[in-house]
Scaffold this motif. Structure first.
Motif, PDB file in Angstrom:
ATOM      1  N   GLU A 215     -29.005  37.988  79.797  1.00  0.00           N
ATOM      2  CA  GLU A 215     -29.984  39.457  80.708  1.00  0.00           C
ATOM      3  C   GLU A 215     -31.696  39.259  79.965  1.00  0.00           C
ATOM      4  N   CYS A 216     -31.997  38.802  78.791  1.00  0.00           N
ATOM      5  CA  CYS A 216     -32.763  38.540  78.054  1.00  0.00           C
ATOM      6  C   CYS A 216     -33.756  37.760  78.927  1.00  0.00           C
ATOM      7  N   GLY A 217     -33.400  37.128  80.550  1.00  0.00           N
ATOM      8  CA  GLY A 217     -34.506  36.781  80.812  1.00  0.00           C
ATOM      9  C   GLY A 217     -33.766  35.291  81.239  1.00  0.00           C
ATOM     10  N   ILE A 218     -33.742  34.332  80.066  1.00  0.00           N
ATOM     11  CA  ILE A 218     -33.481  32.993  79.924  1.00  0.00           C
ATOM     12  C   ILE A 218     -32.697  32.316  81.122  1.00  0.00           C
ATOM     13  N   GLU A 219     -33.089  31.411  82.130  1.00  0.00           N
ATOM     14  CA  GLU A 219     -32.260  31.053  83.053  1.00  0.00           C
ATOM     15  C   GLU A 219     -31.995  29.419  82.553  1.00  0.00           C
ATOM     16  N   MET A 220     -32.252  29.127  81.427  1.00  0.00           N
ATOM     17  CA  MET A 220     -32.400  28.115  80.867  1.00  0.00           C
ATOM     18  C   MET A 220     -32.307  27.473  79.857  1.00  0.00           C
ATOM     19  N   ILE A 221     -31.476  26.469  78.795  1.00  0.00           N
ATOM     20  CA  ILE A 221     -31.681  26.827  77.616  1.00  0.00           C
ATOM     21  C   ILE A 221     -31.535  25.157  76.704  1.00  0.00           C
ATOM     22  N   VAL A 222     -32.637  24.805  76.776  1.00  0.00           N
ATOM     23  CA  VAL A 222     -33.310  23.077  76.212  1.00  0.00           C
ATOM     24  C   VAL A 222     -32.611  22.728  74.644  1.00  0.00           C
ATOM     25  N   CYS A 223     -32.383  21.724  74.639  1.00  0.00           N
ATOM     26  CA  CYS A 223     -31.573  20.654  73.440  1.00  0.00           C
ATOM     27  C   CYS A 223     -30.391  21.970  72.962  1.00  0.00           C
ATOM     28  N   PHE A 224     -29.617  22.032  74.032  1.00  0.00           N
ATOM     29  CA  PHE A 224     -28.133  22.909  73.584  1.00  0.00           C
ATOM     30  C   PHE A 224     -27.268  21.908  73.448  1.00  0.00           C
ATOM     31  N   ALA A 225     -25.956  21.714  72.791  1.00  0.00           N
ATOM     32  CA  ALA A 225     -24.838  21.087  71.755  1.00  0.00           C
ATOM     33  C   ALA A 225     -24.015  21.770  72.287  1.00  0.00           C
ATOM     34  N   PRO A 226     -23.489  21.966  73.233  1.00  0.00           N
ATOM     35  CA  PRO A 226     -21.657  23.053  73.491  1.00  0.00           C
ATOM     36  C   PRO A 226     -20.768  22.551  72.289  1.00  0.00           C
ATOM     37  N   LYS A 227     -20.197  23.798  71.717  1.00  0.00           N
ATOM     38  CA  LYS A 227     -19.274  23.644  70.620  1.00  0.00           C
ATOM     39  C   LYS A 227     -18.070  22.703  71.852  1.00  0.00           C
ATOM     40  N   ASP A 228     -17.862  23.386  72.576  1.00  0.00           N
ATOM     41  CA  ASP A 228     -16.879  23.075  73.655  1.00  0.00           C
ATOM     42  C   ASP A 228     -17.650  23.373  75.196  1.00  0.00           C
ATOM     43  N   ARG A 229     -15.976  22.528  75.709  1.00  0.00           N
ATOM     44  CA  ARG A 229     -16.780  22.453  77.291  1.00  0.00           C
ATOM     45  C   ARG A 229     -16.762  23.970  77.662  1.00  0.00           C
TER      46      ARG A 229
END
Length: 359
Positions: A22-36
């Motif tokens: 909703e903020c308008g962010i289309e991509m998150i960089v340097c992302f480490a997901p806690k799970d799939r």
């Protein structure tokens, strides 16, 4: 493309990812997901990511380990990690490092080729130093230690020669630097990278700051707008804000508990404006991009000039000589022919009239 750096585990719930979108962010960089499942949420809300932590990490730091990447991270490691990777449509890229010395560009060229071959749907992501890269004492030798070259232009040229990636990405945080250095260096950095991108057909990725260096420092809407508009003038195609959650410094878009700070609404507002500009441009059938860039550049320079002139005007003291020159211009009578006492009378005319006029 509008992105942001870092989404910590405390902000990886569906509520947080929905707010990110909703903020308008289309991509998150340097992302480490806690799970799939978090990747599934990103896909649901149409947000991509550049994933980190699956390949050897590297940060140039103060330059003391420059030239040793090939020893610490041989190509075989990247091939092994690629074989273990499970693809996902939300993963658009894989992080291969941050701010390397030019002494490591040769090995980074090999890493980029290997990752590009092993990861069918992901782009290798490498971010470069800004042109103020140096260590604490900032001597010539130390600057070379960090950049690996004598100048920043040479640093970028070496990257182009050695690393075959379709973009140049770097960060520059003007509001963490002294005012006398920040903006001048910022524009010079833009020029060097923009010229390199145009000359080689690469995309221009830029990382501005939404956070602050100190707890009392909140980057304002004008500061956000200034960084983004200049980036667009120089041809940036991707803007990745730093940082959305805790990564470095203070006053990120979300606090350490995952709650919105005042930076959330500021960033959302600026992204909405940028999206509107993009829509307006794409709706035109025949766009003169050069003219558009020139107009934006003139607006920015005009604003800078206005600020400089306003600051100068605040320090101006009107003296008697200034009054004589103005009277001479108005009347055509040389100032030397008017006695000093007459000018004193003129200067005090309003005060005298107030004493004489009644009612």
């Amino acid at each position: 493309l509008l992105g942001a750096y870092i989404l910590q585990p405390y902000a990886q719930t569906e509520k947080h990812i929905k707010e990110l979108s909703e903020c308008g962010i289309e991509m998150i960089v340097c992302f480490a997901p806690k799970d799939r499942s978090v990747l599934d949420l990103l896909e649901k809300y149409h947000v991509g990511c550049i994933i980190t932590g699956i390949l050897p990490g590297w940060w140039g730091g103060d330059g003391t380990k420059a030239g040793t990447l090939h020893e610490r991270s041989p190509i075989e490691i990247y091939e092994k990690k690629a074989a273990e990777f499970v693809d996902h449509p939300a993963v658009w890229g894989v992080d291969i490092g941050d701010e390397p010395s030019a002494l490591d560009f040769d090995h980074y060229g090999k890493i980029a080729r290997t990752v590009d071959l092993c990861y069918e749907n992901q782009l290798p992501y490498l971010n470069l130093y800004p042109n103020y890269a140096s260590v604490a004492a900032n001597t010539e030798d130390q600057t070379m230690c960090q950049l690996g070259t004598a100048t920043y232009a040479e640093h970028i040229q070496k990257y182009i020669e050695k690393v075959d990636l379709p973009y140049i990405s770097y960060d520059f945080y003007p509001y963490s630097l002294p005012e006398s250095i920040g903006i001048g260096k910022m524009l010079d950095n833009f020029r060097i990278v923009a010229d390199a991108c145009r000359n080689t057909g690469r995309d221009f990725w830029y990382i501005p700051q939404v956070n602050g260096l100190h707890e009392t420092h909140f980057t304002s809407e004008d500061m956000l707008r200034y960084q983004a508009y200049i980036a667009l003038c120089y041809g940036a195609t991707v803007i990745n804000w730093a940082c959305y959650t805790g990564g470095w410094w203070c006053n990120n878009v979300l606090d350490k508990e995952g709650n919105k700070t005042e930076q959330y609404d500021k960033l959302k507002k600026e992204i909405t404006v940028l999206e509107g500009m993009e829509k307006s441009i794409t709706e035109q059938s025949d766009i003169d991009y050069q003219a558009l860039a020139e107009v934006k550049s003139k607006l920015i320079h005009a604003r800078e000039s206005e600020i400089t002139l306003r600051r100068s005007a605040e320090n101006i003291q009107v003296e008697l000589d200034d009054i004589t020159k103005v009277v001479e211009l108005w009347t055509g009578i040389p100032a030397s022919k008017i006695a000093e006492t007459e000018f004193l009378k003129i200067a005090k005319l309003e005060e005298s009239l107030k004493k004489r006029v009644l009612g």
